[in-house]
Design a protein around this motif. Structure first.
Motif, PDB file in Angstrom:
ATOM      1  N   ILE A 179       9.314  -1.810  -5.823  1.00  0.00           N
ATOM      2  CA  ILE A 179       8.700  -0.491  -5.606  1.00  0.00           C
ATOM      3  C   ILE A 179       8.997   0.093  -4.225  1.00  0.00           C
ATOM      4  CG2 ILE A 179       6.449  -1.564  -5.058  1.00  0.00           C
ATOM      5  CD1 ILE A 179       5.170   1.036  -6.223  1.00  0.00           C
ATOM      6  N   LEU A 180       9.063  -0.749  -3.178  1.00  0.00           N
ATOM      7  CA  LEU A 180       9.223  -0.170  -1.837  1.00  0.00           C
ATOM      8  C   LEU A 180      10.564   0.535  -1.672  1.00  0.00           C
ATOM      9  CD1 LEU A 180       7.584  -2.929   0.395  1.00  0.00           C
ATOM     10  CD2 LEU A 180       6.721  -0.618  -0.045  1.00  0.00           C
ATOM     11  N   HIS A 181      11.558   0.169  -2.516  1.00  0.00           N
ATOM     12  CA  HIS A 181      12.860   0.848  -2.387  1.00  0.00           C
ATOM     13  C   HIS A 181      12.814   2.271  -2.946  1.00  0.00           C
ATOM     14  CE1 HIS A 181      13.520  -2.093  -5.885  1.00  0.00           C
ATOM     15  NE2 HIS A 181      13.147  -0.963  -6.412  1.00  0.00           N
ATOM     16  N   PHE A 182      11.686   2.704  -3.472  1.00  0.00           N
ATOM     17  CA  PHE A 182      11.558   4.120  -3.842  1.00  0.00           C
ATOM     18  C   PHE A 182      11.017   4.948  -2.680  1.00  0.00           C
ATOM     19  CE2 PHE A 182      11.223   1.909  -7.998  1.00  0.00           C
ATOM     20  CZ  PHE A 182      12.450   2.336  -8.471  1.00  0.00           C
ATOM     21  N   PHE A 183      10.778   4.289  -1.554  1.00  0.00           N
ATOM     22  CA  PHE A 183      10.264   4.972  -0.360  1.00  0.00           C
ATOM     23  C   PHE A 183      11.343   4.985   0.723  1.00  0.00           C
ATOM     24  CE2 PHE A 183       5.689   5.621  -1.105  1.00  0.00           C
ATOM     25  CZ  PHE A 183       5.590   5.021  -2.339  1.00  0.00           C
ATOM     26  N   GLY A 184      11.821   6.188   1.045  1.00  0.00           N
ATOM     27  CA  GLY A 184      12.820   6.334   2.104  1.00  0.00           C
ATOM     28  C   GLY A 184      12.163   6.214   3.468  1.00  0.00           C
ATOM     29  N   PRO A 185      12.972   6.180   4.533  1.00  0.00           N
ATOM     30  CA  PRO A 185      12.424   6.009   5.883  1.00  0.00           C
ATOM     31  C   PRO A 185      11.406   7.099   6.222  1.00  0.00           C
ATOM     32  CG  PRO A 185      14.843   5.963   5.905  1.00  0.00           C
ATOM     33  CD  PRO A 185      14.434   6.281   4.506  1.00  0.00           C
ATOM     34  N   GLY A 186      11.641   8.324   5.763  1.00  0.00           N
ATOM     35  CA  GLY A 186      10.726   9.428   6.068  1.00  0.00           C
ATOM     36  C   GLY A 186       9.367   9.279   5.406  1.00  0.00           C
ATOM     37  N   GLN A 187       9.275   8.379   4.435  1.00  0.00           N
ATOM     38  CA  GLN A 187       7.980   8.177   3.751  1.00  0.00           C
ATOM     39  C   GLN A 187       7.219   6.980   4.327  1.00  0.00           C
ATOM     40  OE1 GLN A 187      10.533   8.266   0.240  1.00  0.00           O
ATOM     41  NE2 GLN A 187       8.868   9.314  -0.825  1.00  0.00           N
ATOM     42  N   HIS A 188       7.776   6.401   5.385  1.00  0.00           N
ATOM     43  CA  HIS A 188       7.120   5.340   6.166  1.00  0.00           C
ATOM     44  C   HIS A 188       6.491   4.222   5.335  1.00  0.00           C
ATOM     45  CE1 HIS A 188       7.927   7.854   9.561  1.00  0.00           C
ATOM     46  NE2 HIS A 188       7.321   8.861   8.969  1.00  0.00           N
ATOM     47  N   PRO A 189       7.304   3.539   4.541  1.00  0.00           N
ATOM     48  CA  PRO A 189       6.741   2.456   3.715  1.00  0.00           C
ATOM     49  C   PRO A 189       6.097   1.349   4.555  1.00  0.00           C
ATOM     50  CG  PRO A 189       9.161   2.377   3.719  1.00  0.00           C
ATOM     51  CD  PRO A 189       8.759   3.671   4.357  1.00  0.00           C
ATOM     52  N   GLU A 190       6.602   1.138   5.798  1.00  0.00           N
ATOM     53  CA  GLU A 190       6.030   0.054   6.604  1.00  0.00           C
ATOM     54  C   GLU A 190       4.583   0.384   6.983  1.00  0.00           C
ATOM     55  OE1 GLU A 190       8.568   2.033   7.463  1.00  0.00           O
ATOM     56  OE2 GLU A 190       7.537   3.158   9.013  1.00  0.00           O
ATOM     57  N   GLN A 191       4.293   1.689   7.156  1.00  0.00           N
ATOM     58  CA  GLN A 191       2.905   2.062   7.470  1.00  0.00           C
ATOM     59  C   GLN A 191       2.000   1.859   6.261  1.00  0.00           C
ATOM     60  OE1 GLN A 191       2.688   6.032   9.142  1.00  0.00           O
ATOM     61  NE2 GLN A 191       4.118   5.470  10.779  1.00  0.00           N
ATOM     62  N   ILE A 192       2.541   2.138   5.084  1.00  0.00           N
ATOM     63  CA  ILE A 192       1.756   1.953   3.855  1.00  0.00           C
ATOM     64  C   ILE A 192       1.420   0.472   3.680  1.00  0.00           C
ATOM     65  CG2 ILE A 192       1.870   2.109   1.331  1.00  0.00           C
ATOM     66  CD1 ILE A 192       3.620   4.637   1.721  1.00  0.00           C
ATOM     67  N   VAL A 193       2.427  -0.381   3.900  1.00  0.00           N
ATOM     68  CA  VAL A 193       2.201  -1.828   3.773  1.00  0.00           C
ATOM     69  C   VAL A 193       1.162  -2.278   4.801  1.00  0.00           C
ATOM     70  CG1 VAL A 193       3.294  -4.101   4.034  1.00  0.00           C
ATOM     71  CG2 VAL A 193       4.483  -2.282   2.794  1.00  0.00           C
ATOM     72  N   ALA A 194       1.288  -1.770   6.027  1.00  0.00           N
ATOM     73  CA  ALA A 194       0.340  -2.161   7.082  1.00  0.00           C
ATOM     74  C   ALA A 194      -1.083  -1.729   6.700  1.00  0.00           C
ATOM     75  CB  ALA A 194       0.762  -1.540   8.410  1.00  0.00           C
ATOM     76  N   GLU A 195      -1.212  -0.561   6.101  1.00  0.00           N
ATOM     77  CA  GLU A 195      -2.546  -0.070   5.714  1.00  0.00           C
ATOM     78  C   GLU A 195      -3.161  -0.952   4.623  1.00  0.00           C
ATOM     79  OE1 GLU A 195      -2.537   4.215   5.376  1.00  0.00           O
ATOM     80  OE2 GLU A 195      -4.545   4.194   4.473  1.00  0.00           O
ATOM     81  N   LEU A 196      -2.324  -1.370   3.680  1.00  0.00           N
ATOM     82  CA  LEU A 196      -2.827  -2.263   2.617  1.00  0.00           C
ATOM     83  C   LEU A 196      -3.283  -3.585   3.224  1.00  0.00           C
ATOM     84  CD1 LEU A 196      -0.052  -1.721  -0.099  1.00  0.00           C
ATOM     85  CD2 LEU A 196      -2.424  -0.921  -0.235  1.00  0.00           C
ATOM     86  N   LEU A 197      -2.472  -4.121   4.141  1.00  0.00           N
ATOM     87  CA  LEU A 197      -2.781  -5.427   4.721  1.00  0.00           C
ATOM     88  C   LEU A 197      -3.986  -5.383   5.645  1.00  0.00           C
ATOM     89  CD1 LEU A 197       0.807  -6.715   5.379  1.00  0.00           C
ATOM     90  CD2 LEU A 197      -0.954  -7.923   4.075  1.00  0.00           C
ATOM     91  N   ALA A 198      -4.197  -4.220   6.272  1.00  0.00           N
ATOM     92  CA  ALA A 198      -5.320  -4.110   7.212  1.00  0.00           C
ATOM     93  C   ALA A 198      -6.639  -4.386   6.493  1.00  0.00           C
ATOM     94  CB  ALA A 198      -5.328  -2.722   7.841  1.00  0.00           C
ATOM     95  N   ARG A 199      -6.726  -4.010   5.211  1.00  0.00           N
ATOM     96  CA  ARG A 199      -7.972  -4.203   4.455  1.00  0.00           C
ATOM     97  C   ARG A 199      -8.111  -5.637   3.925  1.00  0.00           C
ATOM     98  NH1 ARG A 199     -11.153  -0.324   1.098  1.00  0.00           N
ATOM     99  NH2 ARG A 199      -9.932   1.374   1.988  1.00  0.00           N
ATOM    100  N   ALA A 200      -6.974  -6.382   3.893  1.00  0.00           N
ATOM    101  CA  ALA A 200      -6.983  -7.709   3.263  1.00  0.00           C
ATOM    102  C   ALA A 200      -7.501  -8.765   4.238  1.00  0.00           C
ATOM    103  CB  ALA A 200      -5.567  -8.069   2.807  1.00  0.00           C
ATOM    104  N   ALA A 201      -8.293  -9.696   3.723  1.00  0.00           N
ATOM    105  CA  ALA A 201      -8.892 -10.760   4.553  1.00  0.00           C
ATOM    106  C   ALA A 201      -7.801 -11.698   5.076  1.00  0.00           C
ATOM    107  CB  ALA A 201      -9.876 -11.558   3.702  1.00  0.00           C
ATOM    108  N   PRO A 202      -8.070 -12.381   6.221  1.00  0.00           N
ATOM    109  CA  PRO A 202      -7.134 -13.428   6.661  1.00  0.00           C
ATOM    110  C   PRO A 202      -6.937 -14.436   5.524  1.00  0.00           C
ATOM    111  CG  PRO A 202      -8.840 -13.046   8.312  1.00  0.00           C
ATOM    112  CD  PRO A 202      -9.229 -12.233   7.112  1.00  0.00           C
ATOM    113  N   GLY A 203      -5.712 -14.951   5.414  1.00  0.00           N
ATOM    114  CA  GLY A 203      -5.415 -15.869   4.302  1.00  0.00           C
ATOM    115  C   GLY A 203      -4.900 -15.128   3.076  1.00  0.00           C
ATOM    116  N   SER A 204      -4.804 -13.787   3.186  1.00  0.00           N
ATOM    117  CA  SER A 204      -4.223 -13.000   2.093  1.00  0.00           C
ATOM    118  C   SER A 204      -2.704 -13.120   2.145  1.00  0.00           C
ATOM    119  CB  SER A 204      -4.617 -11.527   2.232  1.00  0.00           C
ATOM    120  OG  SER A 204      -6.000 -11.368   1.973  1.00  0.00           O
TER     121      SER A 204
END
Ligand SMILES: C[S@@+](CC[C@H](N)C(=O)[O-])C[C@H]1O[C@@H](n2cnc3c(N)ncnc32)[C@H](O)[C@@H]1O
Length: 278
Positions: free
Chosen positions: A172-197
């Motif tokens: 799925i991430l390859h449908f997001f070009g650099p201008g769509q900032h996939p790394e920020q989306i991933v970081a946002e998902l991970l920010a909510r996840a508990a340690p050990g996720s």
């Protein structure tokens, strides 16, 4: 009883229209996997796209099946070796054999799985994902990965983000070009996840069979609803910044978790990694 919040007749009508004039990624993928939820336009796009593939369409189908098998190995590993009992599978695709909940619940029937996709065809087939064991739970969210907050808020109705969760971003991430900032989306998902996720990513590559991959993706993007952005191993590695890669590390997609890696990827060039949030 399966959760049917998004199932037919439960408040999501009118349903989004299924466009059979333009090929859709989810349906082309379904066709390659041997599914039946695809239309002539999708089959024609696949035939056009994979005409450039060494071995043609049949070889491409075998490669896609190998990539899908790697998903099964990742889920089995997370459930059996890492004790994960919650999964958020974004870009789940049309239900196929060995969906995430079937693999996870075989290891641990109490596993809870939330699926997310943005394609109306996946929504139309989502009831096939809502077949949880009585001890566990499954849900389906019709949403776009570009809106991670919406996904997390809705997923929190089924998943407890205070406990470890595996976030699965396969194909799925390859449908997001650099201008769509996939790394920020991933970081946002991970920010909510508990340690050990965990984060598990599979991503099409531009540094494995580069010519074949680029020609095929170019041909497919003439026909399908979403263009793809191929990335190198180094670029895919950035999605795992701040995490600890586990298992074999970031390796070719079809090789991850094989007892005896062949050292030779299928032509379907892609990178796959699984990493733990400290
Ligand atoms: C290549 S399929 C992968 C299916 C499955 N994850 C697998 O690896 O077997 C990609 C899926 O991602 C979905 N998708 C693409 N872009 C998306 C987005 N922005 N938000 C949600 N789903 C998306 C497509 O509809 C499609 O079902």
């Amino acid at each position: 009883v399966a959760d049917t919040r998004s199932a037919p007749g439960t408040g999501r009508e009118p349903w989004p229209e299924i466009n059979t004039e333009v090929a859709h990624v989810a349906r082309v993928y379904d066709y390659l996997l041997g599914g039946k939820a695809n239309f002539a336009v999708d089959r024609k796009a696949a035939e056009h796209g994979f005409a450039a593939w060494p071995g043609g369409l049949e070889a491409a189908r075998a490669d896609v099946r190998s990539a899908r098998a790697a998903l099964g190995r990742v889920i089995r590993y997370l459930a059996a070796e890492q004790g994960i009992r919650q999964f958020l599978d974004i870009g789940s695709g049309i239900p196929a054999e060995e969906n995430v909940h079937q693999v996870a619940q075989q290891v641990a029937p109490e596993s809870r799985i939330v699926y997310v996709d943005h394609d109306p065809i996946v929504l139309a087939h989502a009831h096939r994902l809502l077949t949880s064991t009585p001890e566990g739970a499954t849900d389906y969210i019709d949403a776009d990965l570009a809106e991670p907050k919406e996904i997390l808020d809705k997923a929190a109705q089924t998943l407890d983000f205070g406990k470890p969760v595996a976030i699965i971003l396969f194909g799925i991430l390859h449908f997001f070009g650099p201008g769509q900032h996939p790394e920020q989306i991933v970081a946002e998902l991970l920010a909510r996840a508990a340690p050990g996720s965990f984060l598990a990513v599979s991503h099409l590559a531009n540094d494995v069979f580069p010519e074949e991959m680029s020609e095929t993706i170019g041909r497919l993007s003439e026909r399908v609803n979403q263009g793809a952005f191929l990335r190198s191993r180094q670029e895919v590695a950035r999605f795992f910044d701040g995490l600890e890669l586990v298992g074999p590390g970031l390796v070719q997609m079809t090789e991850w978790g094989l007892d005896q890696p062949t050292g030779q990827s299928a032509v379907m060039g892609g990178w796959l990694g699984v990493a733990r949030k400290p």
